[in-house]
Scaffold this motif. Structure first.
Motif, PDB file in Angstrom:
ATOM      1  N   GLY A   1       0.814  -1.217   0.000  1.00 45.99           N
ATOM      2  CA  GLY A   1       0.000   0.000   0.000  1.00 45.99           C
ATOM      3  C   GLY A   1       0.844   1.261   0.000  1.00 45.99           C
ATOM      4  N   ASP A   2       1.987   1.215   0.662  1.00 47.75           N
ATOM      5  CA  ASP A   2       2.883   2.381   0.684  1.00 47.75           C
ATOM      6  C   ASP A   2       3.568   2.591  -0.669  1.00 47.75           C
ATOM      7  N   ALA A   3       3.647   1.515  -1.467  1.00 39.39           N
ATOM      8  CA  ALA A   3       4.416   1.589  -2.716  1.00 39.39           C
ATOM      9  C   ALA A   3       3.562   1.935  -3.931  1.00 39.39           C
ATOM     10  N   VAL A   4       2.255   1.624  -3.899  1.00 31.93           N
ATOM     11  CA  VAL A   4       1.431   1.823  -5.085  1.00 31.93           C
ATOM     12  C   VAL A   4       0.982   3.274  -5.237  1.00 31.93           C
ATOM     13  N   VAL A   5       0.672   3.624  -6.475  1.00 31.99           N
ATOM     14  CA  VAL A   5       0.137   4.948  -6.812  1.00 31.99           C
ATOM     15  C   VAL A   5      -1.160   4.739  -7.581  1.00 31.99           C
ATOM     16  N   LYS A   6      -2.209   5.450  -7.203  1.00 32.43           N
ATOM     17  CA  LYS A   6      -3.476   5.335  -7.916  1.00 32.43           C
ATOM     18  C   LYS A   6      -3.466   6.254  -9.128  1.00 32.43           C
ATOM     19  N   ARG A   7      -3.884   5.715 -10.284  1.00 27.48           N
ATOM     20  CA  ARG A   7      -3.938   6.509 -11.511  1.00 27.48           C
ATOM     21  C   ARG A   7      -5.283   6.297 -12.203  1.00 27.48           C
ATOM     22  N   ARG A   8      -5.690   7.297 -12.956  1.00 26.89           N
ATOM     23  CA  ARG A   8      -6.962   7.229 -13.693  1.00 26.89           C
ATOM     24  C   ARG A   8      -6.693   7.417 -15.184  1.00 26.89           C
ATOM     25  N   TYR A   9      -7.317   6.568 -15.994  1.00 16.27           N
ATOM     26  CA  TYR A   9      -7.180   6.653 -17.447  1.00 16.27           C
ATOM     27  C   TYR A   9      -8.546   6.934 -18.067  1.00 16.27           C
ATOM     28  N   ARG A  10      -8.566   7.867 -18.999  1.00 14.47           N
ATOM     29  CA  ARG A  10      -9.802   8.203 -19.691  1.00 14.47           C
ATOM     30  C   ARG A  10     -10.104   7.178 -20.778  1.00 14.47           C
ATOM     31  N   ARG A  11     -11.331   7.174 -21.245  1.00 10.47           N
ATOM     32  CA  ARG A  11     -11.734   6.285 -22.327  1.00 10.47           C
ATOM     33  C   ARG A  11     -10.833   6.494 -23.545  1.00 10.47           C
TER      34      ARG A  11
ATOM     35  N   GLU B   1     -11.461   1.132 -22.104  1.00 18.20           N
ATOM     36  CA  GLU B   1     -12.692   1.245 -22.882  1.00 18.20           C
ATOM     37  C   GLU B   1     -13.625   2.283 -22.277  1.00 18.20           C
ATOM     38  N   ILE B   2     -13.562   2.429 -20.970  1.00 19.10           N
ATOM     39  CA  ILE B   2     -14.293   3.457 -20.238  1.00 19.10           C
ATOM     40  C   ILE B   2     -13.319   4.015 -19.203  1.00 19.10           C
ATOM     41  N   GLN B   3     -13.742   5.021 -18.465  1.00 22.43           N
ATOM     42  CA  GLN B   3     -12.853   5.554 -17.427  1.00 22.43           C
ATOM     43  C   GLN B   3     -12.425   4.419 -16.499  1.00 22.43           C
ATOM     44  N   THR B   4     -11.113   4.303 -16.299  1.00 20.51           N
ATOM     45  CA  THR B   4     -10.563   3.154 -15.580  1.00 20.51           C
ATOM     46  C   THR B   4      -9.554   3.621 -14.536  1.00 20.51           C
ATOM     47  N   ASP B   5      -9.730   3.166 -13.302  1.00 23.36           N
ATOM     48  CA  ASP B   5      -8.794   3.458 -12.216  1.00 23.36           C
ATOM     49  C   ASP B   5      -7.907   2.247 -11.968  1.00 23.36           C
ATOM     50  N   VAL B   6      -6.612   2.502 -11.795  1.00 21.29           N
ATOM     51  CA  VAL B   6      -5.665   1.421 -11.544  1.00 21.29           C
ATOM     52  C   VAL B   6      -4.748   1.791 -10.387  1.00 21.29           C
ATOM     53  N   LEU B   7      -4.135   0.761  -9.797  1.00 22.69           N
ATOM     54  CA  LEU B   7      -3.029   0.952  -8.875  1.00 22.69           C
ATOM     55  C   LEU B   7      -1.756   0.595  -9.622  1.00 22.69           C
ATOM     56  N   GLU B   8      -0.759   1.457  -9.566  1.00 18.65           N
ATOM     57  CA  GLU B   8       0.506   1.226 -10.256  1.00 18.65           C
ATOM     58  C   GLU B   8       1.588   0.881  -9.239  1.00 18.65           C
ATOM     59  N   LEU B   9       2.235  -0.264  -9.465  1.00 18.99           N
ATOM     60  CA  LEU B   9       3.328  -0.732  -8.608  1.00 18.99           C
ATOM     61  C   LEU B   9       4.597  -0.744  -9.452  1.00 18.99           C
TER      62      LEU B   9
END
Length: 224
Positions: free
Chosen positions: A28-38, A101-109
């Protein structure tokens, strides 16, 4: 509503479900949340991102393109799936593009954190291996269908892969799928897929609802 912390998000991801609280805290300390548009690429074929991406929300497609610009859709990814693990393991460029394909949230490690976490967490290493095996089996089924099935069988199998149980127990595809996308999945022309879909509808294998959802009839499985 309070925003969820990275640790809260980690605990919801199947890949990290077997981690201890201490291990989950390190991730949890290492990941970064990112958002990608469609339409935005999460990773790009032929390039390196040096990170593992874990999908939290949204939907993404895995697309491979040849040197003539022709595309094939290899898979559709949903929350809980992860992206980029093969490139991290063999240090090679991504073999396909993953596009939201649609707005998508990811965690980046990042690669360095992934390399540190994997040896320390056997459960995480096992989950990654299990995911790789599942993708290999999916690739084997796609190769089999391309080699042994006619277009009807390939379209039927693609529809069955997208279908989920509805409230009445029937299989249904709620997300609208274009004929062009199906064509890219099964290696056929859009015109051929349109003819096959029309025939499947007329013969009662599928039912297309007014909202665009597709109800899969039980006997379609005999084609796929």
């Amino acid at each position: 509503m309070a925003m969820l912390s990275n640790l809260d998000l980690i605990k919801r991801v199947p890949l990290f479900s077997m981690l201890t609280d201490v291990q989950a805290g390190l991730v949890g300390d290492a990941v970064v949340k990112r958002r990608y548009r469609r339409g935005e690429n999460i990773v790009e074929q032929g390039k390196k991102s040096n990170a593992l991406f874990i999908m939290l929300t949204g939907r993404a497609r895995v697309v491979s393109t040849d040197n003539r610009g022709r595309e094939v859709i290899l898979a559709t990814l949903k929350p809980g799936d992860y992206i980029g693990e093969m490139s991290l393991i063999d240090n090679e460029p991504h073999s396909a593009t993953v596009q939201a394909e649609i707005q998508t949230d990811v965690l980046e490690l990042a690669r360095t954190d992934f390399a540190r976490c994997l040896p320390e967490n056997t459960s995480m290493a096992y989950a990654v291996m299990k995911g790789l095996v599942q993708r290999l089996r999916h690739a084997d089924r796609k190769i089999e269908s391309l080699a042994l099935m006619d277009v009807y069988g390939r379209v039927a199998r693609a529809l069955l892969e997208f279908a989920l149980p509805g409230v009445d127990g029937q299989l249904i595809i709620r997300d609208k799928i274009s004929r062009s996308d199906i064509a890219k999945m099964v290696g056929a022309s859009r015109e051929m897929v349109s003819r096959v879909m029309k025939d499947l509808k007329e013969r009662g294998f599928v039912e297309v609802l007014d909202n665009g959802s597709i109800v899969i009839k039980e006997r379609l499985s005999k084609l796929g």
